[in-house]
Design an enzyme around this catalytic site. Sequence first.
Site, PDB file in Angstrom:
ATOM      1  N   THR A   1      -3.229   6.513 -22.199  1.00 26.39           N
ATOM      2  CA  THR A   1      -3.124   5.171 -21.642  1.00 26.39           C
ATOM      3  C   THR A   1      -1.681   4.741 -21.891  1.00 26.39           C
ATOM      4  O   THR A   1      -0.992   5.314 -22.734  1.00 26.39           O
ATOM      5  CB  THR A   1      -4.068   4.176 -22.358  1.00 26.39           C
ATOM      6  OG1 THR A   1      -3.820   4.268 -23.765  1.00 26.39           O
ATOM      7  CG2 THR A   1      -5.524   4.486 -22.092  1.00 26.39           C
TER       8      THR A   1
ATOM      9  N   ARG B   1      -1.367  -2.092 -18.814  1.00 28.54           N
ATOM     10  CA  ARG B   1      -2.633  -1.350 -18.812  1.00 28.54           C
ATOM     11  C   ARG B   1      -2.571  -0.277 -17.738  1.00 28.54           C
ATOM     12  O   ARG B   1      -2.272  -0.565 -16.582  1.00 28.54           O
ATOM     13  CB  ARG B   1      -3.813  -2.279 -18.498  1.00 28.54           C
ATOM     14  CG  ARG B   1      -3.870  -3.541 -19.320  1.00 28.54           C
ATOM     15  CD  ARG B   1      -5.242  -4.169 -19.285  1.00 28.54           C
ATOM     16  NE  ARG B   1      -6.120  -3.385 -20.117  1.00 28.54           N
ATOM     17  CZ  ARG B   1      -6.110  -3.430 -21.448  1.00 28.54           C
ATOM     18  NH1 ARG B   1      -5.279  -4.225 -22.094  1.00 28.54           N
ATOM     19  NH2 ARG B   1      -6.925  -2.669 -22.142  1.00 28.54           N
TER      20      ARG B   1
ATOM     21  N   GLU C   1      -0.499   4.810  -0.543  1.00 32.05           N
ATOM     22  CA  GLU C   1      -1.296   6.027  -0.794  1.00 32.05           C
ATOM     23  C   GLU C   1      -0.407   7.247  -0.618  1.00 32.05           C
ATOM     24  O   GLU C   1       0.391   7.323   0.321  1.00 32.05           O
ATOM     25  CB  GLU C   1      -2.470   6.096   0.188  1.00 32.05           C
ATOM     26  CG  GLU C   1      -3.595   5.153  -0.185  1.00 32.05           C
ATOM     27  CD  GLU C   1      -4.707   5.148   0.853  1.00 32.05           C
ATOM     28  OE1 GLU C   1      -4.557   5.799   1.902  1.00 32.05           O
ATOM     29  OE2 GLU C   1      -5.718   4.472   0.609  1.00 32.05           O
TER      30      GLU C   1
ATOM     31  N   TYR D   1       0.851  -1.195   0.000  1.00 28.80           N
ATOM     32  CA  TYR D   1       0.000   0.000   0.000  1.00 28.80           C
ATOM     33  C   TYR D   1       0.879   1.234   0.000  1.00 28.80           C
ATOM     34  O   TYR D   1       1.832   1.312   0.775  1.00 28.80           O
ATOM     35  CB  TYR D   1      -0.912   0.029   1.244  1.00 28.80           C
ATOM     36  CG  TYR D   1      -2.361  -0.047   0.839  1.00 28.80           C
ATOM     37  CD1 TYR D   1      -2.924   0.970   0.061  1.00 28.80           C
ATOM     38  CD2 TYR D   1      -3.162  -1.122   1.198  1.00 28.80           C
ATOM     39  CE1 TYR D   1      -4.233   0.890  -0.355  1.00 28.80           C
ATOM     40  CE2 TYR D   1      -4.475  -1.204   0.783  1.00 28.80           C
ATOM     41  CZ  TYR D   1      -5.003  -0.184   0.007  1.00 28.80           C
ATOM     42  OH  TYR D   1      -6.303  -0.256  -0.414  1.00 28.80           O
TER      43      TYR D   1
ATOM     44  N   LYS E   1      -1.470   1.124 -25.241  1.00 30.69           N
ATOM     45  CA  LYS E   1      -1.805   1.037 -26.668  1.00 30.69           C
ATOM     46  C   LYS E   1      -0.505   1.112 -27.472  1.00 30.69           C
ATOM     47  O   LYS E   1       0.357   0.275 -27.266  1.00 30.69           O
ATOM     48  CB  LYS E   1      -2.823   2.129 -27.015  1.00 30.69           C
ATOM     49  CG  LYS E   1      -4.145   1.974 -26.243  1.00 30.69           C
ATOM     50  CD  LYS E   1      -5.191   2.923 -26.748  1.00 30.69           C
ATOM     51  CE  LYS E   1      -6.541   2.639 -26.147  1.00 30.69           C
ATOM     52  NZ  LYS E   1      -6.737   3.199 -24.794  1.00 30.69           N
TER      53      LYS E   1
ATOM     54  N   ASP F   1      -6.064  14.085 -25.105  1.00 30.77           N
ATOM     55  CA  ASP F   1      -6.020  12.674 -24.738  1.00 30.77           C
ATOM     56  C   ASP F   1      -5.334  11.954 -25.903  1.00 30.77           C
ATOM     57  O   ASP F   1      -5.954  11.696 -26.930  1.00 30.77           O
ATOM     58  CB  ASP F   1      -7.451  12.167 -24.528  1.00 30.77           C
ATOM     59  CG  ASP F   1      -7.499  10.662 -24.273  1.00 30.77           C
ATOM     60  OD1 ASP F   1      -6.449  10.003 -24.380  1.00 30.77           O
ATOM     61  OD2 ASP F   1      -8.596  10.153 -23.987  1.00 30.77           O
TER      62      ASP F   1
HETATM   63  N1  PLP Z   1      -8.859   7.627 -24.181  1.00 31.22           N
HETATM   64  C1  PLP Z   1      -8.897   7.115 -25.410  1.00 31.22           C
HETATM   65  C2  PLP Z   1      -8.701   8.012 -26.601  1.00 31.22           C
HETATM   66  C3  PLP Z   1      -9.111   5.745 -25.576  1.00 31.22           C
HETATM   67  O1  PLP Z   1      -9.170   5.227 -26.820  1.00 31.22           O
HETATM   68  C4  PLP Z   1      -9.289   4.930 -24.427  1.00 31.22           C
HETATM   69  C5  PLP Z   1      -9.524   3.480 -24.525  1.00 31.22           C
HETATM   70  O2  PLP Z   1      -9.886   2.913 -25.467  1.00 31.22           O
HETATM   71  C6  PLP Z   1      -9.273   5.530 -23.178  1.00 31.22           C
HETATM   72  C7  PLP Z   1      -9.053   6.881 -23.069  1.00 31.22           C
HETATM   73  C8  PLP Z   1      -9.566   4.757 -21.909  1.00 31.22           C
HETATM   74  O3  PLP Z   1      -8.588   3.912 -21.534  1.00 31.22           O
HETATM   75  P1  PLP Z   1      -8.872   2.743 -20.449  1.00 31.22           P
HETATM   76  O4  PLP Z   1      -9.545   1.653 -21.161  1.00 31.22           O
HETATM   77  O5  PLP Z   1      -7.511   2.432 -19.934  1.00 31.22           O
HETATM   78  O6  PLP Z   1      -9.729   3.348 -19.377  1.00 31.22           O
END
Ligand code: PLP
Length: 413
Positions: free
Chosen positions: A222, A231, A53, A51, A225, A196
Site C-alpha cells: 500500500t 491511499r 484506461e 479517464y 502506511k 506484501d
Molecule cells: N496488505 C497488508 C499487509 C495490509 O496490512 C493491508 C491493509 O491493512 C492491505 C494489504 C490492504 O490494503 P488496502 O486497505 O489499501 O486494500
Amino acid sequence: MNFIQEHDPEVGKGIWEEYERQQNNIELIASENIVSTTAMLAMGTVLTNKYAEGYPGKRYYGGCEAVDVVEAIAIERAKELFHCEYANVQPHSGAQANMAVTMAICKPGDKIMGMSLDAGGHLTHGSPVNFSGLYFNIIPYGITKEGYIDYDAVMEQALKEKPKMIIAGASAYPRVIDFKRFREIADACGAILFVDMAHIAGLVAAGVHPSPIPYAHVTTTTTHKTLRGPRGGLILSSKEVAEKYNFNKFVFPGVQGGPLEHVIASKAVCFGEALKPEYKEYQQQVAKNAKALAAAMMDKGFQLVSGGTENHLMLVDLTNFQDVTGKFLQNACDEVHITLNKNAIPNDPRSPFLTSGVRIGTPAVTVRGFKEEDMKEIAECLYKVATDFESSKEEVARRVKALTDAHPIYEGK
Ligand code: PLP
C-alpha cells in the site's frame, strides 16, 4: 477546507470535524499516517476529471498526454526508490494490487500459503471471506506462541503442500521478516514468492528494514502506511517476471477500470519525498519511537507479543490486566483522544470482536515531531487508561492535549 465548507456545509462540516480529530488525537493506528501538504493537494486536482484506461503511451482515451507524464514520473520514482525494474502504480488499494498479482500467478483452486489472519496476516492472504480464500486453496501458516515466524515449520509445511505461491508479509508482525529465508523455502518447493510489504514499505524505502526486492518474485505494497503517501497500491518486480505474468494486464483490465490519476500524482509526490535524505531520518525516528514506546510500555507492566519490536508497531498482550479487553482499551482511549485498534494476540482466548490485545504504531505521531520522551508520556497515559480509567480520564485527556498542542499537524510539514 474553507472552500468546501462554504459550498457544501454538510460535507465540509464532516471534513472539518475529521481534521480536528486528527489535530487533537494521538494517532497510534499502525497502518495510518499523515501525508504532506503537497501529497494531499495533488489529490484535489483536475486530474480527477480524466479517464486514462491503459498505460502511459498506450491509452484507450484521447487527451492523456499530461497524465502520461505524471504516471511516468510515478513509475520511474517508484523504481528508483525500491531499486527494481518494473512498477505498476495504478492499483486503487493494497487489496487490489494483491488481487491482480494473485490472479496473474495462480488459477482458481491453486494452493497458496499465506500467514493466517489471527497470526497477523492480511485478509488478502487467504481469509475465507476474501477473494483469496473464496477462489484459492489456502494453506495458512501461523507463528510460534512467542510471536515469531517459525521458518523451519514453514519450510516443512511448504515441502509437504507444494503450493503454487507463498505470500510473506503481515499486518501485525512486530519483527523483521527474513525474506531471504522465504525465498529459500519457495525455491525448495518450486513456489513463487510474493511479498506484501504494505506495513513496512516506508522502512524498506529508507533502509530501516531489509528489502524484499532482491528475493521476492513480486512485491506489493500500500502507499499510505509507513510509506506516507495517498491511499493506494503498488506492484514491483523485475521486468522479466512482470512480462511473464503480465501484471499490467491483470491490474487493467483484470481487476480495475480507469486509473485514479489524481492519486497517482500524489503517489509520485510521495515517492519524490521518499527519495530525499530527510525521509531516511523520519523513518529512523519511526523505528526509534517504536522501540522507546515498547520499552516504556514494558516498564509499566504491559506484555508485548514477542517481547518488543523491530519495526514501527507492537502488539500489546493485555491478558495480565484483569478484565481489560482490546475492545475496552480501544473505546476508553477514544474517550481521552488516543486512537488505536483492538487486535487479536496469538492463541487469543477472546473473540475477534473483543480480543485480548491492541496494536499500536508510531508512523503518524513521528510525522508530528513526537520523540522518545513523548513515548514515555504516551505509555503513562495508556497505563492509566488500562488500570484506573474512571478516575484518571480527565487527567489523561489533559496530558494528551498538552502533547497534541505541542505538535500540531500541517504546520510547516
Ligand atoms: N496488505 C497488508 C499487509 C495490509 O496490512 C493491508 C491493509 O491493512 C492491505 C494489504 C490492504 O490494503 P488496502 O486497505 O489499501 O486494500
